[in-house]
Scaffold this active site. Structure first.
Site, PDB file in Angstrom:
ATOM      1  N   ASP A  49     -10.139  -5.483  -0.528  1.00 28.19           N
ATOM      2  CA  ASP A  49      -9.284  -4.818   0.149  1.00 28.19           C
ATOM      3  C   ASP A  49      -9.974  -4.076   1.253  1.00 28.19           C
ATOM      4  OD1 ASP A  49      -7.228  -3.831   1.672  1.00 28.19           O
ATOM      5  OD2 ASP A  49      -6.433  -2.811  -0.335  1.00 28.19           O
ATOM      6  N   ASP A  96       0.777  -1.304   0.048  1.00 27.69           N
ATOM      7  CA  ASP A  96       0.024  -0.021   0.022  1.00 27.69           C
ATOM      8  C   ASP A  96       0.928   1.457  -0.084  1.00 27.69           C
ATOM      9  OD1 ASP A  96      -2.822  -0.875   0.107  1.00 27.69           O
ATOM     10  OD2 ASP A  96      -2.070  -1.754   2.008  1.00 27.69           O
TER      11      ASP A  96
END
Length: 241
Positions: free
Chosen positions: A192, A48
């Site tokens: 996610d 991320d």
């Protein structure tokens, strides 16, 4: 790769892929952590990237990607939460990313950004926030390798899953299946945000095949510091019939 096959009832087997998010890892031991998730059966490393501009948080960049690349053989799945996005794509490709996904709101020209990812030898993904419509796929799905649906609002780990996203997963799966049935390219459907052992089965039934899990994985280590047990439980729960 450790992906298992899921009987979809759609005439084919669909692989199940687990992508632990290193946002929840112990950064003082990041090298050990990524090695442990691969040894435990992870299919991808989810990476991320936040810029404190597109989202209100700041995380990691290409140097960290480059540092972990020699440590694992599984693909690195980079999720860019940055704006503007194009300048970082070549840097992450050079650092060893295999998949690069971005948010359409962060690109001036979505088609051009997809092309830039592909031109640098990576698979391309488009990320849709909970309130971002699936209409973005109307003119992009045939160019994508992955659609990532956010089941939390991006910016921080450890948030709760938004149940309303399940219907969006079903709709996205229907679009992908129609494309494949018409002879088009297969596309992974990734989810996610708030994915855990107690909801992953429902998400898989809705049509997701690739699951990002952060705190659910890194918050449940085995006694030896590995992650085999939690990854096994997640995979078993996701392999619905």
């Amino acid at each position: 790769m450790h992906a298992t096959e899921l009987n979809t009832g759609h005439g084919s087997q669909r692989a199940i892929r687990l992508a632990p998010s290193i946002l929840s890892a112990d950064f003082a031991r990041l090298g050990e952590e990524v090695c442990a998730i691969e040894a435990g059966g992870a299919d991808l490393v989810h990476f991320d990237v936040m810029d404190n501009h597109y989202v209100p948080n700041l995380t990691i960049g290409p140097l960290v990607c480059e540092a972990i690349r020699p440590l694992v053989s599984i693909p690195i799945d980079v999720h860019l939460m940055v704006e503007p996005v194009d300048a970082l794509i070549p840097l992450f490709a050079k650092a060893g990313a295999n998949i690069i996904s971005f948010h359409p709101e962060a690109s001036r020209h979505v088609d051009r950004t997809i092309g830039l990812i592909r031109d640098h030898g990576c698979k391309a993904g488009l990320v849709l926030n909970p309130a971002t419509p699936l209409g973005w796929l109307d003119h992009t799905l045939d160019q994508l390798d992955l659609v990532l649906l956010m089941s939390v609002n991006p910016g921080f780990g450890g948030q709760a899953f938004i149940p309303g996203v399940l219907d969006k997963v079903r709709q996205a799966r229907a679009r992908i299946d129609r494309q494949v049935d018409a002879g088009g390219r297969p596309v992974w459907l990734e989810i996610d945000g708030g994915v855990k052992a107690d909801n992953i089965a429902a998400i898989a039934r809705a049509g997701a095949d690739t699951f990002v899990a952060g705190s659910a994985v890194f918050g449940a280590p085995d006694a030896d510091g590995g992650y085999s047990s939690i990854l096994y439980r997640l995979r078993e729960a996701a392999t619905v019939t």
